[in-house]
Design a protein around this motif. Structure first.
Motif, mmCIF file in Angstrom:
data_model
loop_
_atom_site.group_PDB
_atom_site.id
_atom_site.type_symbol
_atom_site.label_atom_id
_atom_site.label_comp_id
_atom_site.label_asym_id
_atom_site.label_seq_id
_atom_site.Cartn_x
_atom_site.Cartn_y
_atom_site.Cartn_z
ATOM 1 N N UNK A 23 -7.100 0.878 -19.806
ATOM 2 C CA UNK A 23 -7.202 1.800 -20.944
ATOM 3 C C UNK A 23 -8.218 2.899 -20.652
ATOM 4 N N UNK A 24 -9.313 2.545 -20.009
ATOM 5 C CA UNK A 24 -10.329 3.554 -19.674
ATOM 6 C C UNK A 24 -9.818 4.533 -18.612
ATOM 7 N N UNK A 25 -9.029 4.042 -17.669
ATOM 8 C CA UNK A 25 -8.424 4.938 -16.675
ATOM 9 C C UNK A 25 -7.450 5.912 -17.340
ATOM 10 N N UNK A 26 -6.634 5.397 -18.235
ATOM 11 C CA UNK A 26 -5.699 6.248 -18.978
ATOM 12 C C UNK A 26 -6.478 7.284 -19.783
ATOM 13 N N UNK A 27 -7.546 6.849 -20.423
ATOM 14 C CA UNK A 27 -8.363 7.739 -21.247
ATOM 15 C C UNK A 27 -8.958 8.888 -20.420
ATOM 16 N N UNK A 28 -9.270 8.613 -19.176
ATOM 17 C CA UNK A 28 -9.896 9.630 -18.311
ATOM 18 C C UNK A 28 -8.881 10.498 -17.566
ATOM 19 N N UNK A 29 -7.604 10.179 -17.656
ATOM 20 C CA UNK A 29 -6.593 10.938 -16.903
ATOM 21 C C UNK A 29 -6.575 12.398 -17.341
ATOM 22 N N UNK A 30 -6.672 13.292 -16.357
ATOM 23 C CA UNK A 30 -6.656 14.724 -16.681
ATOM 24 C C UNK A 30 -5.337 15.382 -16.293
ATOM 25 N N UNK A 31 -4.485 14.618 -15.593
ATOM 26 C CA UNK A 31 -3.152 15.126 -15.267
ATOM 27 C C UNK A 31 -2.182 13.951 -15.229
#
Length: 66
Positions: A23-31
């Motif tokens: 969830x944190x990786x998804x939250x940080x996705x910029x593209x």
């Protein structure tokens, strides 16, 4: 839950850790496909809690040996 099946001890905590990390990786996705997804602090807490409780229904279901 863990006392009922020692073979899977720690499973819920491992699921919660992995779910929280994803969830944190998804939250940080910029593209990419998740770029528009953002979670609040409360939503991240809810996601982790849901992951911890994902097998909760098994407590009420009798095991095959019962």
């Amino acid at each position: 839950m863990e006392q009922r099946d020692p073979t899977t001890a720690g499973h819920s905590h491992r699921v919660a850790e992995l779910t929280d990390a994803m969830a944190r990786l998804v939250d940080r996705a910029s593209d990419g496909p998740y770029a528009g997804v953002a979670y609040t602090k409360d939503e991240l807490h809810e996601i982790r809690t849901a992951a911890l409780l994902h097998d909760f229904g098994k407590i009420a279901v009798p095991s095959a040996s019962s």
